[in-house]
Design an enzyme around this catalytic site. Sequence first.
Site, short mmCIF file in Angstrom:
data_model
loop_
_atom_site.label_atom_id
_atom_site.label_comp_id
_atom_site.label_asym_id
_atom_site.label_seq_id
_atom_site.Cartn_x
_atom_site.Cartn_y
_atom_site.Cartn_z
N LYS A 142 0.84 -1.21 0.00
CA LYS A 142 0.00 0.00 0.00
C LYS A 142 0.87 1.25 0.00
CE LYS A 142 -2.80 0.79 3.71
NZ LYS A 142 -2.74 2.17 4.21
N SER A 143 1.89 1.29 0.83
CA SER A 143 2.74 2.49 0.91
C SER A 143 3.39 2.76 -0.44
CB SER A 143 3.83 2.29 1.96
OG SER A 143 3.26 2.25 3.24
N GLY A 179 -5.15 8.10 5.47
CA GLY A 179 -4.24 9.09 6.04
C GLY A 179 -3.05 9.33 5.15
N ARG A 198 -8.63 12.32 12.47
CA ARG A 198 -7.18 12.06 12.60
C ARG A 198 -6.36 13.35 12.55
NH1 ARG A 198 -5.77 6.98 9.00
NH2 ARG A 198 -3.79 7.28 10.09
N ASP A 227 1.86 -0.78 11.95
CA ASP A 227 0.61 -1.31 11.39
C ASP A 227 0.36 -2.77 11.79
OD1 ASP A 227 0.11 1.12 10.17
OD2 ASP A 227 1.06 0.54 8.29
N ARG A 247 -7.52 -3.22 9.89
CA ARG A 247 -6.55 -4.10 10.55
C ARG A 247 -7.18 -4.83 11.74
NH1 ARG A 247 -2.47 -3.36 7.13
NH2 ARG A 247 -1.97 -1.22 6.56
C1 S3P Z 1 2.48 4.92 6.13
C2 S3P Z 1 3.04 5.32 7.31
C3 S3P Z 1 2.50 4.93 8.63
C4 S3P Z 1 1.55 3.75 8.52
C5 S3P Z 1 0.58 3.90 7.39
C6 S3P Z 1 1.32 4.03 6.06
C7 S3P Z 1 3.07 5.40 4.87
O1 S3P Z 1 1.78 6.02 9.18
O2 S3P Z 1 0.86 3.58 9.72
O3 S3P Z 1 -0.27 2.78 7.32
O4 S3P Z 1 2.77 4.85 3.79
O5 S3P Z 1 3.88 6.36 4.91
P1 S3P Z 1 2.53 7.16 10.05
O6 S3P Z 1 3.52 7.80 9.19
O7 S3P Z 1 1.43 8.11 10.45
O8 S3P Z 1 3.10 6.44 11.23
#
Ligand code: S3P
Length: 442
Positions: free
Chosen positions: A22-23, A99, A127, A329, A402
């Site tokens: 996903k990232s 987010g 958030r 996560d 999750r």
């Molecule tokens: C992510 C960073 C993390 C993670 C999110 C994906 C990203 O969040 O929890 O699911 O893709 O950069 P945070 O940067 O708020 O910790």
Amino acid sequence: MGDLVVRRAARLRGRPALPGDKSISHRALLLALLAPGESRITAAGDGEDVRSTAGVVRALGATVERLAEHDGRVDYRIVSPGGSALAEPEAVLDCGNSGTTTRLVAGLLAGRPLFAVLDGDASLRRRPMGRVVEPLRAMGASFAGRRGATLLPLAVTGCAAPQPIDYPTPVPSAQVKSAILLAALAAHGETRVTEAVATRDHTERMLRTRGVSVTEATFGDGRHEVRLRGPSTVEAVDETVPSDPSGAAFWLVAGAIHPDAELVLEGVSTNPTRRAIIDILRRMGADIEERDRPAPDGADGEPLADLVVRSSRLRAVDLGPSEVAAAIDEIPVLCLAAAAADGTTRIRGAGELRHKESDRIAGIAAGLTALGARVRVEGDDIEIDGGRRLVGAVTETLDDHRLAMTFAVAGLLAEGETTVLRPESAAISYPGFFRELEGVRA
Ligand code: S3P
């Protein structure tokens, strides 16, 4: 979809299809928007979060074509006029539940002379956005919104020549780091982001592959800094997305805690900033074999492996704040592993979990307690006494993907029937998860 009932499984076998990371999928889409010309993304995650990013990329002026779908993944072709010719969006940018979409797009827009409004669903509106608004304001962007522009909906007016900044992040967050780096692409001069512990480094890797010079250094006390000198253009490249270690985590735990299991997880990113879940489970005694696998072209140097997990006798573990950040996560499903392990697991400094898609500390404690586990929460610390028999119960997901997947995995092990209320949020990151869950019942 209605509530999901999961019955205990006699055996677990198979090769569950995994989502594209996903990232990496979010970043591949956003960097394709910044790069003039054509970019192809193969095997991207096709969950709702990544679709939200694809929608934003379209609204900002790129054509986004879905070429093919396979096993919960999608191949994209994106043609963009590039970062210097983005379209001012006509409508509110809908970030859905994501987010990552919101925070990375806020950064991308901060360095472009455009007006846009970011919004999302009820969970996303709760958030914290101040963590990106503060540094992006220091770079010259303007933000307006509720409570001092710390919550969505958020109006952004970016600037053509943002100021470079030197920014120590107050919480370790790859989203905050990435937002600043995306704004820094347009700044004249060097931007530096320093984190107390290194967070996932996909943005840095992917910018480098696209011709941007990004340097990094780690200090003796664990602090990590990233520097980017702007202005810099982003080149269009083709990208192949590896399997998501955060999606693989559900199967790693399922395989390790189930008494008769062997599962194979193919092509998982074992990036050092993402593999904490593998290493923590191994420390707990999990039998996880890692078979390295050559990366396909266009995988940004992400190390890949096939993982084989087999039934294991787990023992409790102590995790501190830096390990929590590294496995942020995966903590919900790790709590399930702790409930099945011998001894008492202590997880300290997990406060960030309260700011995810739900309050994950409250959600995991309630769900595991309903299933018969003994969980204590004190402030930001969680303690789980393992080794108690899990018994099927009704679990509340708080519409958090999750939590939904964690309780469904618990149902494979718990006696009788486990009901997962409103499980459809799983499609946020892992479309097809419940099909795979049926598929692994040998
Ligand atoms: C992510 C960073 C993390 C993670 C999110 C994906 C990203 O969040 O929890 O699911 O893709 O950069 P945070 O940067 O708020 O910790």
